[in-house]
Design an enzyme around this catalytic site. Structure first.
Site, PDB file in Angstrom:
ATOM      1  N   ASP A  27      -1.833  20.134   7.069  1.00  0.00           N
ATOM      2  CA  ASP A  27      -0.610  19.504   6.584  1.00  0.00           C
ATOM      3  C   ASP A  27       0.531  20.520   6.538  1.00  0.00           C
ATOM      4  OD1 ASP A  27       0.976  17.473   5.599  1.00  0.00           O
ATOM      5  OD2 ASP A  27       0.438  17.832   3.514  1.00  0.00           O
ATOM      6  N   CYS A  87      -5.654  -0.710  18.651  1.00  0.00           N
ATOM      7  CA  CYS A  87      -4.891  -1.582  17.749  1.00  0.00           C
ATOM      8  C   CYS A  87      -4.782  -2.989  18.335  1.00  0.00           C
ATOM      9  CB  CYS A  87      -3.480  -1.035  17.515  1.00  0.00           C
ATOM     10  SG  CYS A  87      -3.426   0.358  16.364  1.00  0.00           S
ATOM     11  N   CYS A  99       1.934   5.822  -1.064  1.00  0.00           N
ATOM     12  CA  CYS A  99       1.764   4.397  -0.786  1.00  0.00           C
ATOM     13  C   CYS A  99       0.636   4.276   0.230  1.00  0.00           C
ATOM     14  CB  CYS A  99       3.067   3.831  -0.209  1.00  0.00           C
ATOM     15  SG  CYS A  99       2.928   2.179   0.495  1.00  0.00           S
ATOM     16  N   CYS A 140      -0.102   0.373   4.238  1.00  0.00           N
ATOM     17  CA  CYS A 140      -0.380   0.182   5.665  1.00  0.00           C
ATOM     18  C   CYS A 140      -1.839   0.511   5.976  1.00  0.00           C
ATOM     19  CB  CYS A 140       0.581   0.996   6.537  1.00  0.00           C
ATOM     20  SG  CYS A 140       0.787   2.708   6.082  1.00  0.00           S
ATOM     21  N   CYS A 146      -5.136  -2.193   7.155  1.00  0.00           N
ATOM     22  CA  CYS A 146      -5.683  -1.917   8.492  1.00  0.00           C
ATOM     23  C   CYS A 146      -7.169  -2.299   8.576  1.00  0.00           C
ATOM     24  CB  CYS A 146      -5.520  -0.431   8.812  1.00  0.00           C
ATOM     25  SG  CYS A 146      -6.170  -0.029  10.450  1.00  0.00           S
TER      26      CYS A 146
HETATM   27  S1  SF4 Z   1      -3.116  -2.284  10.896  1.00  0.00           S
HETATM   28 FE1  SF4 Z   1      -4.381  -0.704  11.918  1.00  0.00          FE
HETATM   29  S2  SF4 Z   1      -5.206  -1.708  13.753  1.00  0.00           S
HETATM   30 FE2  SF4 Z   1      -3.512  -2.971  13.001  1.00  0.00          FE
HETATM   31  S3  SF4 Z   1      -1.749  -2.216  14.159  1.00  0.00           S
HETATM   32 FE3  SF4 Z   1      -1.759  -1.122  12.243  1.00  0.00          FE
HETATM   33  S4  SF4 Z   1      -2.872   0.767  12.688  1.00  0.00           S
HETATM   34 FE4  SF4 Z   1      -3.330  -0.660  14.363  1.00  0.00          FE
HETATM   35  S1  SF4 Z   2       4.875   3.040   6.210  1.00  0.00           S
HETATM   36 FE1  SF4 Z   2       2.968   2.738   5.070  1.00  0.00          FE
HETATM   37  S2  SF4 Z   2       3.073   4.295   3.462  1.00  0.00           S
HETATM   38 FE2  SF4 Z   2       5.169   4.059   4.243  1.00  0.00          FE
HETATM   39  S3  SF4 Z   2       6.085   2.494   2.912  1.00  0.00           S
HETATM   40 FE3  SF4 Z   2       5.245   1.462   4.681  1.00  0.00          FE
HETATM   41  S4  SF4 Z   2       3.233   0.766   4.031  1.00  0.00           S
HETATM   42 FE4  SF4 Z   2       3.876   2.368   2.604  1.00  0.00          FE
END
Ligand code: SF4
Ligand code: SF4
Length: 306
Positions: A94, A148, A201, A204, A208
């Protein structure tokens, strides 16, 4: 995000960063706490329905991964040197000047999801990345293909629409960036969207489908520390600086400092009040209305709707 520019070519060319680098060894380390239950994604998402609770990103509830990963990469490098003879190397995790996700993707650790994080078929995205820059030519591993497909769950779920296109993230809109890296006031337009997320956060990643394959850590280091999940905002906001330092000792949250912590919690408390009146939260905010920090005072005033 000035560091992006200031490191210039060093980001794209490892040998500019560490002279003599010929190969980069990439590594990843799973971080779900060992006790993570089945169905954890839904359980984590449920926290958003409890506005008085502060949400800390899953990765940040245990020990600071920088220390854990760095120590392990160092050990691995020493072992490689024992096998191969004298080795010039440097470990990173990182680290701003390293294009970490790109190196991981190019070396086959996974593919870049539409949310830009690296996804692995056997581990989802709940892992940390690290690198060893070495002065030896090693046979390169091949990148993997992307999986994806037509999914866009991460793009659809993002509360601030920070994923502006597949694999393109506007960090200035991302709650992870706003609550961790960003130093000043949180832009007004994002405060209501942050809801009760006080550090990072995960949305996302929670959305997934590949994260049903996310792995628990083999180490106790990333186990949740007491008080960092399921905690009431009022309690988190009452921490003095000494308490903040004590409760976050050895963890990644400590890096943001007490002032930024209070800023984040104040935003979440303002959102809790907007979701429904709560006398305890209002009182806790009022008690910090004259906080010595102008940043905290302004966020408290916003939270109270002054
Ligand atoms: S949720 Fe996961 S599988 Fe779906 S588009 Fe986003 S990264 Fe790709
Ligand atoms: S990109 Fe992912 S981590 Fe950033 S605000 Fe959106 S859902 Fe949250």
């Amino acid at each position: 995000m000035a560091y992006m520019e200031s490191h210039g070519l060093k980001r794209a060319r490892p040998a500019e960063l560490v002279p003599g680098t010929v190969s980069v060894i990439t590594a990843r380390m799973d971080y779900l706490p060992r006790s993570t239950p089945e169905g954890w994604q839904a359980l984590e998402s449920d926290r958003l329905s409890r506005p008085q609770e502060g949400i800390v990103s899953v990765y940040a509830r245990g020990r600071d991964y920088h220390k854990v990963l760095r120590a392990r990469l160092q050990k691995l490098s020493d072992r490689i040197a024992t096998e191969l003879g004298p080795l010039g190397y440097r470990v990173f995790t990182d680290s701003a000047p390293v294009l970490e996700a790109e190196l991981a993707a190019r070396s086959g650790q996974g593919w870049r999801g539409k949310h830009t994080l690296v996804l692995n078929r056997e581990a989802g995205s709940m892992f940390f990345l690290g690198e060893i820059y070495v002065d030896r030519a090693l046979p390169p591993t091949a990148p993997t293909s992307g999986h994806c497909g037509s999914c866009s769950a991460c793009i659809d779920v993002c509360p601030t629409q920070a994923i502006i296109a597949p694999q393109r993230l506007d960090a200035r809109r991302c709650i992870s960036y706003l609550t961790i890296e960003h130093a000043g006031p949180i832009p007004l337009e994002f405060r209501p969207l942050i809801a009760n997320r006080i550090y990072g956060c995960d949305d996302c990643q929670l959305a997934c489908p590949w994260n049903k394959f996310a792995q628990r850590s083999a180490l106790p280091d990333f186990d949740e520390r007491r008080g960092l999940s399921g905690q009431q905002l009022g309690t988190l906001f009452s921490w003095t600086e000494d308490e903040f330092l004590r409760y976050t000792e050895g963890g990644p949250i400590r890096r943001i400092g007490h002032e930024r912590w209070l800023r984040n919690v104040a935003v979440a408390m303002g959102n809790a009040l907007r979701a429904g009146e709560d006398a305890d939260i209002r009182l806790a905010l009022q008690q910090r209305a004259e906080d010595p920090s102008a940043l905290v005072r302004e966020h408290v005033a916003w939270a109270l709707g002054i």
